[in-house]
Motif scaffolding. Structure first.
Motif, PDB file in Angstrom:
ATOM      1  N   GLU A  46       5.600  10.869   2.277  1.00 53.85           N
ATOM      2  CA  GLU A  46       4.558  11.656   2.939  1.00 53.85           C
ATOM      3  C   GLU A  46       3.625  10.749   3.756  1.00 53.85           C
ATOM      4  O   GLU A  46       3.267  11.082   4.892  1.00 53.85           O
ATOM      5  N   ALA A  47       3.245   9.614   3.193  1.00 53.93           N
ATOM      6  CA  ALA A  47       2.319   8.718   3.876  1.00 53.93           C
ATOM      7  C   ALA A  47       2.942   8.100   5.126  1.00 53.93           C
ATOM      8  O   ALA A  47       2.267   7.903   6.142  1.00 53.93           O
ATOM      9  N   LEU A  48       4.252   7.808   5.070  1.00 50.81           N
ATOM     10  CA  LEU A  48       4.912   7.110   6.171  1.00 50.81           C
ATOM     11  C   LEU A  48       5.412   8.034   7.273  1.00 50.81           C
ATOM     12  O   LEU A  48       5.821   7.556   8.335  1.00 50.81           O
ATOM     13  N   ALA A  49       5.365   9.321   7.061  1.00 46.92           N
ATOM     14  CA  ALA A  49       5.849  10.264   8.079  1.00 46.92           C
ATOM     15  C   ALA A  49       5.090  10.068   9.391  1.00 46.92           C
ATOM     16  O   ALA A  49       3.865  10.138   9.435  1.00 46.92           O
ATOM     17  N   GLY A  50       5.828   9.767  10.451  1.00 44.50           N
ATOM     18  CA  GLY A  50       5.221   9.586  11.763  1.00 44.50           C
ATOM     19  C   GLY A  50       4.598   8.225  12.005  1.00 44.50           C
ATOM     20  O   GLY A  50       3.997   7.995  13.059  1.00 44.50           O
ATOM     21  N   ALA A  51       4.722   7.303  11.056  1.00 42.41           N
ATOM     22  CA  ALA A  51       4.105   5.982  11.207  1.00 42.41           C
ATOM     23  C   ALA A  51       4.947   5.073  12.099  1.00 42.41           C
ATOM     24  O   ALA A  51       6.178   5.061  12.015  1.00 42.41           O
ATOM     25  N   SER A  52       4.283   4.317  12.951  1.00 39.04           N
ATOM     26  CA  SER A  52       4.955   3.329  13.799  1.00 39.04           C
ATOM     27  C   SER A  52       4.980   1.955  13.139  1.00 39.04           C
ATOM     28  O   SER A  52       5.921   1.180  13.328  1.00 39.04           O
ATOM     29  N   VAL A  53       3.931   1.651  12.387  1.00 37.22           N
ATOM     30  CA  VAL A  53       3.776   0.332  11.771  1.00 37.22           C
ATOM     31  C   VAL A  53       3.337   0.508  10.320  1.00 37.22           C
ATOM     32  O   VAL A  53       2.542   1.399  10.012  1.00 37.22           O
ATOM     33  N   VAL A  54       3.843  -0.373   9.450  1.00 38.36           N
ATOM     34  CA  VAL A  54       3.357  -0.452   8.072  1.00 38.36           C
ATOM     35  C   VAL A  54       2.851  -1.865   7.825  1.00 38.36           C
ATOM     36  O   VAL A  54       3.543  -2.846   8.134  1.00 38.36           O
ATOM     37  N   VAL A  55       1.650  -1.963   7.319  1.00 33.26           N
ATOM     38  CA  VAL A  55       1.041  -3.246   6.963  1.00 33.26           C
ATOM     39  C   VAL A  55       0.941  -3.315   5.447  1.00 33.26           C
ATOM     40  O   VAL A  55       0.321  -2.442   4.829  1.00 33.26           O
ATOM     41  N   ASP A  56       1.538  -4.330   4.837  1.00 32.24           N
ATOM     42  CA  ASP A  56       1.510  -4.462   3.380  1.00 32.24           C
ATOM     43  C   ASP A  56       0.610  -5.629   2.981  1.00 32.24           C
ATOM     44  O   ASP A  56       0.970  -6.794   3.149  1.00 32.24           O
ATOM     45  N   VAL A  57      -0.568  -5.301   2.479  1.00 34.12           N
ATOM     46  CA  VAL A  57      -1.489  -6.322   1.966  1.00 34.12           C
ATOM     47  C   VAL A  57      -1.764  -6.066   0.483  1.00 34.12           C
ATOM     48  O   VAL A  57      -2.790  -6.488  -0.051  1.00 34.12           O
ATOM     49  N   SER A  58      -0.829  -5.379  -0.168  1.00 29.39           N
ATOM     50  CA  SER A  58      -1.001  -5.071  -1.587  1.00 29.39           C
ATOM     51  C   SER A  58      -0.792  -6.308  -2.441  1.00 29.39           C
ATOM     52  O   SER A  58      -0.227  -7.308  -1.986  1.00 29.39           O
ATOM     53  N   ASN A  59      -1.246  -6.224  -3.683  1.00 29.89           N
ATOM     54  CA  ASN A  59      -1.088  -7.354  -4.599  1.00 29.89           C
ATOM     55  C   ASN A  59      -0.783  -6.833  -5.995  1.00 29.89           C
ATOM     56  O   ASN A  59      -1.111  -5.697  -6.343  1.00 29.89           O
ATOM     57  N   SER A  60      -0.167  -7.695  -6.782  1.00 30.33           N
ATOM     58  CA  SER A  60       0.193  -7.326  -8.142  1.00 30.33           C
ATOM     59  C   SER A  60      -1.057  -7.193  -9.015  1.00 30.33           C
ATOM     60  O   SER A  60      -1.960  -8.035  -8.932  1.00 30.33           O
ATOM     61  N   PRO A  61      -1.115  -6.168  -9.855  1.00 30.52           N
ATOM     62  CA  PRO A  61      -2.258  -6.039 -10.760  1.00 30.52           C
ATOM     63  C   PRO A  61      -2.262  -7.104 -11.854  1.00 30.52           C
ATOM     64  O   PRO A  61      -3.287  -7.349 -12.478  1.00 30.52           O
ATOM     65  N   SER A  62      -1.110  -7.740 -12.076  1.00 34.98           N
ATOM     66  CA  SER A  62      -1.001  -8.810 -13.069  1.00 34.98           C
ATOM     67  C   SER A  62      -0.368 -10.028 -12.417  1.00 34.98           C
ATOM     68  O   SER A  62       0.586  -9.907 -11.651  1.00 34.98           O
ATOM     69  N   PHE A  63      -0.908 -11.221 -12.724  1.00 30.45           N
ATOM     70  CA  PHE A  63      -0.352 -12.453 -12.174  1.00 30.45           C
ATOM     71  C   PHE A  63       0.575 -13.144 -13.171  1.00 30.45           C
ATOM     72  O   PHE A  63       1.022 -14.268 -12.942  1.00 30.45           O
ATOM     73  N   GLU A  64       0.866 -12.469 -14.296  1.00 26.14           N
ATOM     74  CA  GLU A  64       1.851 -13.011 -15.236  1.00 26.14           C
ATOM     75  C   GLU A  64       3.186 -13.135 -14.508  1.00 26.14           C
ATOM     76  O   GLU A  64       3.566 -12.262 -13.730  1.00 26.14           O
ATOM     77  N   GLU A  65       3.895 -14.223 -14.747  1.00 34.31           N
ATOM     78  CA  GLU A  65       5.056 -14.600 -13.934  1.00 34.31           C
ATOM     79  C   GLU A  65       6.080 -13.481 -13.769  1.00 34.31           C
ATOM     80  O   GLU A  65       6.499 -13.159 -12.648  1.00 34.31           O
ATOM     81  N   ASN A  66       6.495 -12.863 -14.851  1.00 34.55           N
ATOM     82  CA  ASN A  66       7.510 -11.813 -14.757  1.00 34.55           C
ATOM     83  C   ASN A  66       6.943 -10.551 -14.115  1.00 34.55           C
ATOM     84  O   ASN A  66       7.626  -9.877 -13.331  1.00 34.55           O
ATOM     85  N   ALA A  67       5.704 -10.234 -14.437  1.00 35.15           N
ATOM     86  CA  ALA A  67       5.082  -9.025 -13.901  1.00 35.15           C
ATOM     87  C   ALA A  67       4.916  -9.113 -12.392  1.00 35.15           C
ATOM     88  O   ALA A  67       5.168  -8.136 -11.666  1.00 35.15           O
ATOM     89  N   VAL A  68       4.499 -10.273 -11.892  1.00 35.43           N
ATOM     90  CA  VAL A  68       4.270 -10.402 -10.459  1.00 35.43           C
ATOM     91  C   VAL A  68       5.596 -10.374  -9.703  1.00 35.43           C
ATOM     92  O   VAL A  68       5.693  -9.800  -8.605  1.00 35.43           O
ATOM     93  N   MET A  69       6.643 -10.953 -10.265  1.00 36.77           N
ATOM     94  CA  MET A  69       7.957 -10.904  -9.624  1.00 36.77           C
ATOM     95  C   MET A  69       8.474  -9.469  -9.575  1.00 36.77           C
ATOM     96  O   MET A  69       8.985  -9.002  -8.539  1.00 36.77           O
TER      97      MET A  69
END
Length: 249
Positions: A46-69
């Motif tokens: 729904e969010a991407l419908a009609g979008a020309s560009v997607v910018v991903d600046v998201s980050n992992s809520p946990s920096f634990e090695e397995n969780a972030v991967m």
């Protein structure tokens, strides 16, 4: 132009959304707070419908090695699949200067995995590699603190204001896909231990900064130029002393 910003309610994302809207674009802030979850796929189509560009600046809520991967592999995979279905023509992702120079660092390994997925996808892309944000300087000092002292390696360091990162991300998002990466760092380079010695004094923080060539940076020992960009990098405009004065910190 419709541009969806994944992580659009966070530190960098909210700035990118504001800058895009100020330039007359339809910027959509997409995050779990707005009903879009890249880990589960909820709300993506729904969010991407009609979008020309997607910018991903998201980050992992946990920096634990397995969780972030898991986070970067799963969220990026879901996002790229949704973009392909929606006909998105440009994927922009924010990453970190030095990722490929410290593969023993769990967070950097996860960012490398993210970039490999992007590079192998069918969607034209641009990667923005930024140095450490001014906003995270206190966290870096806290992570480096052992027995009351801040242990920092005497390596090169070129931190940047979040506003300057957002400016670069916005410019890249509005341009043609690079199918490669651009680096951006702050306007000044320091020796990392000296930066934190000055910063702690400015904060009124009484902790001693100890110069330690073997000091770890989030689990890895950085090389002389691991944390700084190359000579053709873009440069931010905001100096740390000015940022600190404006932030009132």
């Amino acid at each position: 132009m419709k541009i969806v910003v994944i992580g659009g309610t966070g530190l960098i994302g909210s700035k990118v959304v504001r800058k895009l809207n100020e330039q007359g674009h339809e910027a959509v802030a997409a995050s779990p707070n707005t009903g879009v979850n890249t880990l589960t796929g909820e709300g993506l189509a729904e969010a991407l419908a009609g979008a020309s560009v997607v910018v991903d600046v998201s980050n992992s809520p946990s920096f634990e090695e397995n969780a972030v991967m898991t986070f970067f592999r799963t969220s990026t995979g879901n996002l790229l699949a949704a973009e392909a279905a929606a006909g998105v023509g440009h994927h922009v992702a924010l990453s970190v200067v030095g990722t490929h120079l410290m593969p023993e660092n769990g967070y950097f390994r996860a960012k490398i995995a993210q970039e490999e997925l992007i590079e192998k996808s069918s969607i034209p892309f641009s990667l923005v590699h930024a140095t450490q944000f001014f906003e995270f300087a206190r966290s870096i000092a806290d992570e480096a603190t052992h027995e009351g002292a801040v242990r920092i390696a005497p390596v090169r360091f070129q931190p940047i204001a979040g506003d300057d990162v957002a400016e670069t991300v916005t410019e890249v998002a509005l341009g043609s896909p690079l199918n490669g990466r651009v680096e951006v760092g702050g306007p000044e380079q320091y020796r990392m231990d000296e930066f934190f010695r000055q910063a702690l004094a400015a904060w009124g923080d009484q902790r001693e900064v100890v110069t330690d060539p073997n000091a770890h940076y989030f689990g890895s020992v950085p090389g002389e130029r691991t944390l700084v960009p190359g000579g053709d990098a873009r440069t931010g405009r905001i100096h740390y002393r000015d940022w600190l004065a404006q932030a009132g910190k």
